[in-house]
Design an enzyme around this catalytic site. Structure first.
Site, PDB file in Angstrom:
ATOM      1  N   THR A 177       0.824  -1.210   0.000  1.00 23.03           N
ATOM      2  CA  THR A 177       0.000   0.000   0.000  1.00 23.03           C
ATOM      3  C   THR A 177       0.859   1.261   0.000  1.00 23.03           C
ATOM      4  OG1 THR A 177      -0.222  -0.267   2.393  1.00 23.03           O
ATOM      5  CG2 THR A 177      -2.053  -1.006   1.037  1.00 23.03           C
ATOM      6  N   THR A 178       2.068   1.199   0.578  1.00 21.86           N
ATOM      7  CA  THR A 178       2.984   2.342   0.582  1.00 21.86           C
ATOM      8  C   THR A 178       3.420   2.703  -0.829  1.00 21.86           C
ATOM      9  OG1 THR A 178       3.760   1.763   2.796  1.00 21.86           O
ATOM     10  CG2 THR A 178       5.189   3.191   1.510  1.00 21.86           C
TER      11      THR A 178
ATOM     12  N   TYR B 200     -13.213  -1.989   1.967  1.00 19.67           N
ATOM     13  CA  TYR B 200     -14.473  -1.328   1.600  1.00 19.67           C
ATOM     14  C   TYR B 200     -15.685  -2.252   1.713  1.00 19.67           C
ATOM     15  CZ  TYR B 200     -17.854   1.683  -0.710  1.00 19.67           C
ATOM     16  OH  TYR B 200     -18.957   2.450  -0.980  1.00 19.67           O
TER      17      TYR B 200
ATOM     18  N   TYR C   6      -2.279  -9.688   5.409  1.00 25.58           N
ATOM     19  CA  TYR C   6      -2.017  -8.306   5.809  1.00 25.58           C
ATOM     20  C   TYR C   6      -3.286  -7.726   6.406  1.00 25.58           C
ATOM     21  CZ  TYR C   6      -0.603  -3.352   5.249  1.00 25.58           C
ATOM     22  OH  TYR C   6      -0.299  -2.023   5.458  1.00 25.58           O
TER      23      TYR C   6
ATOM     24  N   ARG D 142      -7.091   1.015   7.054  1.00 21.83           N
ATOM     25  CA  ARG D 142      -7.297   1.201   5.623  1.00 21.83           C
ATOM     26  C   ARG D 142      -8.487   0.391   5.105  1.00 21.83           C
ATOM     27  NH1 ARG D 142      -3.516   3.609   2.294  1.00 21.83           N
ATOM     28  NH2 ARG D 142      -1.540   4.198   3.250  1.00 21.83           N
TER      29      ARG D 142
ATOM     30  N   LYS E 278       1.227  -9.933   8.328  1.00 18.36           N
ATOM     31  CA  LYS E 278       1.658  -8.575   8.647  1.00 18.36           C
ATOM     32  C   LYS E 278       0.534  -7.946   9.455  1.00 18.36           C
ATOM     33  CE  LYS E 278       2.849  -4.049   6.722  1.00 18.36           C
ATOM     34  NZ  LYS E 278       2.946  -3.200   5.506  1.00 18.36           N
TER      35      LYS E 278
ATOM     36  N   ILE F  68       7.632  -5.143   8.505  1.00 18.43           N
ATOM     37  CA  ILE F  68       7.585  -4.540   7.171  1.00 18.43           C
ATOM     38  C   ILE F  68       7.339  -3.057   7.390  1.00 18.43           C
ATOM     39  CG2 ILE F  68       6.369  -4.415   4.964  1.00 18.43           C
ATOM     40  CD1 ILE F  68       5.813  -7.391   5.217  1.00 18.43           C
TER      41      ILE F  68
END
Length: 297
Positions: A46-47, A109, A135, A140, A163, A205
């Site tokens: 996502t980064t 979402y 993850y 988010r 993660k 991470i």
């Protein structure tokens, strides 16, 4: 699995001011983090602003990173989504040569039930040609993977780790207490990694490893005192990384360090002038602290 114990860096995707991908800067960043002692790279997490890259751009960044890395460290590829079949289609279309694992974010979402999350990941793990890392990042995705869900999925032969970025220490403790020995608990939050290490987390991470790979690596590889000391160094700068969303803050910091442009793709906006001023001030304080430590040493 043992390849992915230690410090992973969630690489940013640098852009030119015209918003095209800046491959020379990506190469510079990869060499920078390698010199800082990280243990593996994560491409298209996502980064990396993966939500704003086309399917072709993602594959091109993966291929370029693989070419630059030349097998020097393990490589993890980020691929997830909130439409399970679309993720499966992407898996089929991706060249996984030189990729050691897949990092796949929990569906966002849709807010699926725990049963839906389990079925989503089982479908991915069944189809994926490389091991899968879960993850969990409720901030988010707006849904949390419970410890029970993680432990259920940990029994899948092609799921090797989690993660964890929920910030819920009790949940992490439940996972650490009951997980299989060959299942990795990986911190997804730089600042609580020292605490997670104490309960059995095998790595991190990191976002800030893009800028400060050596400091982040010392959090993982140092003893308890050096781990705490390195974490405390980041107390001022870390919250600024997320004030206007990730990777807005870290790109401002990396621009200050001469690593890439301070450019993000919409709907993200580049860091405000006020935020950048505070990031640069915090970076200067950190640099002075590093110099003083070197002189004392």
């Amino acid at each position: 699995m043992k390849k992915l114990i230690g410090t992973g860096v969630a690489l940013v995707t640098p852009f030119h001011t015209d918003l095209s991908i800046d491959y020379p800067s990506l190469q510079r960043i990869i060499e920078h983090v390698l010199q800082g002692g990280v243990d593996y790279l994560v491409v298209m997490g996502t980064t990396a602003e993966s939500a704003t890259l086309s399917s072709k751009e993602k594959k091109d960044v993966l291929a370029f990173s693989r070419k630059v890395l030349k097998g020097r460290l393990p490589l993890v590829y980020g691929l997830g989504g909130n439409a399970t079949q679309a993720v499966l289609n992407e898996l089929e279309e991706t060249d996984f040569s030189g990729v050691d694992a897949l990092l796949s974010v929990s569906p966002y979402y849709n807010k699926p039930s725990q049963s839906g999350i389990i079925q989503h990941y089982e479908a991915i793990a069944d189809a994926c040609p490389v091991p899968v890392i879960l993850y969990n990042v409720p901030g988010r995705t707006m849904s949390n993977m419970t410890a029970a869900t993680t432990l259920h999925l940990a029994e899948h032969p092609n799921i090797i780790g989690m993660k964890e970025a929920s910030g819920n220490l009790e949940q992490c403790m439940q996972i650490a207490h009951k997980k299989p020995d060959d299942f990795l608990l990986i911190s997804g939050d730089d600042m609580i990694t020292t605490a997670l290490k104490a309960i059995g987390a095998e790595g991190l991470i990191s976002v800030l490893a893009n800028a400060y790979p050596a400091i982040i690596s010392s959090i993982i590889h140092g003893d308890s005192e050096s781990s705490k000391k390195s974490t405390f160094k980041l107390l001022e700068i870390n919250p600024l990384m997320y004030e206007e969303s990730n990777p807005v803050g870290v790109k401002c910091l990396m621009n200050h360090l001469g690593l890439c442009e301070n450019t993000v793709r919409l709907p993200l906006a580049a860091a405000s002038e006020n935020l950048c001023e505070r990031i640069i001030s915090a970076a200067n304080h950190l640099e002075k602290e590093q110099v003083m430590d070197t002189q004392v040493g």
